[in-house]
Design a protein around this motif. Structure first.
Motif: not given
Length: 372
Positions: A12-16, A223-233
């Motif tokens: 998910m993080a890489l796709s985003w 760490f991966m959740i933190g990197v992705s969190y702002p974009g997901v929110v």
């Protein structure tokens, strides 16, 4: 379970990040983060026995382990570059990134030489089963671990600083990423200490090694959740707005249809389109929503003299159902060719100067027309 969660988050993080990079290819910090996530995602399958064996069968014993560690070191380097590009201008960031590439090159060269000089029978072992009394093996894990500690600790320092200055949701994501990086620094430091202990001939309990490995996986997941969190929110918030506009767009249809039939020349999009083309799309729903609101408001302004003649222009004194009936009568009067004696007056105006309040008045009128 943690391994599956990490894999899902990585995809998910890489796709985003790839999607963001495609929209802004010249963004240095974004490119650094994307390369960081890409390195971690590429190294992830090499950590499994099936993936390592498949790669080793093609490249030779121990190559999967070497490539995995090189990718992890590169990921830590690109994470550090993200902050170098962010706090400096373009030229300064590139210059500092080149200097930071020197320790990475030394670390990669050292661990590569250690693997190449290690006996083939020893290369295939994983960290838990390695014989650390072999000097090349101990040097391989020690150098890789120390570089990870250096790079991640450097990035952690900047993450901590930015998290204190940022606002939500970015701050929440940075704090999660900082917690994950702190965990990785601690775990890598402990693993490096384990290597030194075993190198000197003292054993380390297998259960303790397993706990440390689990903590490393959890730290990476955090760490991966933190990197992705702002974009997901941000995406979730945007999706809520999209759905609200889509819903209001449909609710305005009865009012818009009535006014558009009376004043087709007021349509902002005068190019004939099919019904399927006109349906709200993911990208165009906001534009069509605002266009429909404007067209409804323009139509009410044009019909307002006829409503004033009926004494029905003050919608605040009537129910939406009663006003809807007066609106139909006014449109029929105009269609019959009669001239209005009054001038344009405000119609269905909210009590405050706010677009949402204006839309609520229009939606209430449109709902009344639909119910009628």
């Amino acid at each position: 379970m943690a391994v599956i969660a990490i894999g899902v988050v990585l995809v998910m993080a890489l796709s985003w990040k790839l999607y963001q990079l495609a929209k802004a290819p010249e963004d240095g910090p974004l490119r650094a983060v994307t390369l960081c996530v890409a390195c971690v995602g590429t190294a992830f399958p090499l950590g499994f026995r099936a993936g390592a064996r498949a790669f080793d069968s093609l490249a030779g014993p121990g190559c999967a382990k070497l490539l995995q560690n090189v990718l992890l070191l590169a990921a830590a380097y690109w994470l550090m570059c993200f902050y170098l590009y962010s706090v400096s201008d373009r030229r300064g960031g590139r210059s500092r990134a080149r200097w930071e590439a020197l320790p990475l090159a030394v670390a990669v060269a050292t661990i590569s030489l250690a693997v190449l000089t290690t006996p083939a029978s020893v290369r295939e072992h994983v960290y838990e089963t390695q014989d650390m009394s072999v000097h090349q093996v101990a040097i391989f894990y020690l150098i890789a671990g120390l570089y990870l500690v250096y790079a991640i600790a450097s990035a952690l320092r900047w993450t901590w600083r930015y998290a204190r200055m940022a606002t939500r949701p970015l701050a929440s994501g940075l704090w999660l990423a900082a917690a994950g990086m702190a965990g990785m620094v601690a775990v890598c430091s402990v693993r490096a200490a384990f290597v030194v202990i075993q190198w000197r001939g003292s054993p380390v309990p297998h259960g303790l090694t397993q706990i440390v490995n689990l903590l490393l996986l959890l730290a990476m997941l955090l760490f991966m959740i933190g990197v992705s969190y702002p974009g997901v929110v941000t995406r979730i918030a945007a999706l809520r707005i999209w759905w609200r506009h889509h819903r209001l767009y449909r609710r305005l249809r009865p009012l818009w249809t009535l006014l558009h039939k009376a004043y087709p020349e007021d349509a902002l999009n005068r190019v004939p389109v099919s019904r399927w083309t006109y349906l709200p799309s993911v990208r165009g729903v906001h534009r069509r929503y605002y266009r429909r609101v404007i067209e409804c408001r323009d139509g009410l302004v044009r019909i307002s003299p006829y409503l004033a003649d009926l004494g029905a222009h003050d919608v605040g004194q009537r129910s939406p159902a009663a006003f809807a009936e007066h609106l139909r009568t006014a449109l029929q009067t105009q269609a019959a060719g009669s001239s209005a004696r009054s001038t344009a007056v405000p119609i269905a105006m909210p009590h405050n100067d706010d677009l949402d309040a204006d839309v609520r008045e229009l939606v209430a009128l449109s709902d009344a027309l639909r119910d009628a």
